[in-house]
Design a protein around this motif. Structure first.
Motif, PDB file in Angstrom:
ATOM      1  N   ASP A 126       0.824  -1.213   0.000  1.00 36.71           N
ATOM      2  CA  ASP A 126       0.000   0.000   0.000  1.00 36.71           C
ATOM      3  C   ASP A 126       0.855   1.258   0.000  1.00 36.71           C
ATOM      4  N   GLU A 127       1.918   1.257   0.782  1.00 41.73           N
ATOM      5  CA  GLU A 127       2.819   2.416   0.829  1.00 41.73           C
ATOM      6  C   GLU A 127       3.456   2.669  -0.532  1.00 41.73           C
ATOM      7  N   TYR A 128       3.926   1.615  -1.182  1.00 36.56           N
ATOM      8  CA  TYR A 128       4.568   1.743  -2.482  1.00 36.56           C
ATOM      9  C   TYR A 128       3.591   2.278  -3.530  1.00 36.56           C
ATOM     10  N   LYS A 129       2.387   1.744  -3.528  1.00 32.73           N
ATOM     11  CA  LYS A 129       1.374   2.210  -4.470  1.00 32.73           C
ATOM     12  C   LYS A 129       1.027   3.679  -4.223  1.00 32.73           C
ATOM     13  N   GLN A 130       0.920   4.067  -2.968  1.00 31.97           N
ATOM     14  CA  GLN A 130       0.599   5.451  -2.630  1.00 31.97           C
ATOM     15  C   GLN A 130       1.712   6.400  -3.075  1.00 31.97           C
ATOM     16  N   LEU A 131       2.959   6.010  -2.835  1.00 32.32           N
ATOM     17  CA  LEU A 131       4.079   6.838  -3.284  1.00 32.32           C
ATOM     18  C   LEU A 131       4.002   7.074  -4.792  1.00 32.32           C
ATOM     19  N   HIS A 132       3.747   6.036  -5.544  1.00 30.40           N
ATOM     20  CA  HIS A 132       3.729   6.176  -6.997  1.00 30.40           C
ATOM     21  C   HIS A 132       2.457   6.836  -7.523  1.00 30.40           C
ATOM     22  N   ALA A 133       1.391   6.757  -6.772  1.00 33.29           N
ATOM     23  CA  ALA A 133       0.171   7.473  -7.152  1.00 33.29           C
ATOM     24  C   ALA A 133       0.363   8.975  -6.994  1.00 33.29           C
ATOM     25  N   ALA A 184      15.193   6.484  -0.933  1.00 27.95           N
ATOM     26  CA  ALA A 184      15.219   6.191   0.506  1.00 27.95           C
ATOM     27  C   ALA A 184      13.826   5.781   1.000  1.00 27.95           C
ATOM     28  N   LEU A 185      12.787   6.202   0.303  1.00 27.83           N
ATOM     29  CA  LEU A 185      11.414   5.807   0.639  1.00 27.83           C
ATOM     30  C   LEU A 185      10.988   4.530  -0.084  1.00 27.83           C
ATOM     31  N   THR A 186      11.387   4.389  -1.346  1.00 28.47           N
ATOM     32  CA  THR A 186      10.908   3.251  -2.133  1.00 28.47           C
ATOM     33  C   THR A 186      11.753   1.991  -1.933  1.00 28.47           C
ATOM     34  N   ASP A 187      13.057   2.133  -1.758  1.00 29.55           N
ATOM     35  CA  ASP A 187      13.912   0.948  -1.627  1.00 29.55           C
ATOM     36  C   ASP A 187      13.516   0.044  -0.461  1.00 29.55           C
TER      37      ASP A 187
END
Length: 109
Positions: free
Chosen positions: A16-23, A81-84
């Motif tokens: 969910d975090e990864y999807k939100q970052l990319h959204a 640093a957020l996505t890795d």
């Protein structure tokens, strides 16, 4: 133009975090991707295996220099640093390799 494809695992608890970052990708990140001659860039998710598959077209003349320029960019470093931490490398990845390259075995325009 070169097409490039890559894959990596997405940690299930970070989906969910990864999807939100990319959204809500940062404008500076999108600008840097374009400045490094990357076009038509997409990331796909395969569930339930949680495999991320990225594909893009490279329209420059020196991919190594452009990838270094991207890696040296302070905003890109903050983004990574957020996505890795959301990702984990394949067991078959070479030392120092994160996203693993995929071989194109078929293409049709």
């Amino acid at each position: 133009m070169q097409r490039k494809a890559w894959a990596i695992y997405l940690k299930p608890e970070k989906k969910d975090e990864y999807k939100q970052l990319h959204a809500n990708a940062w404008p500076g990140i999108l600008k840097q991707i374009t400045a490094c001659n990357i076009r038509n860039y997409s990331i796909f998710l395969r569930e339930p295996e949680n495999i991320l598959f990225g594909i893009y077209e490279y329209h420059g003349t020196d991919i190594e220099a452009d990838m270094k320029r991207m890696a040296d960019d302070p905003e890109t470093q903050k983004w990574w640093a957020l996505t890795d931490p959301c990702q984990s490398a394949f067991e078959s990845a070479a030392p120092g390799e994160w996203w693993v390259p995929l071989e194109e075995v078929f293409h049709h325009d």
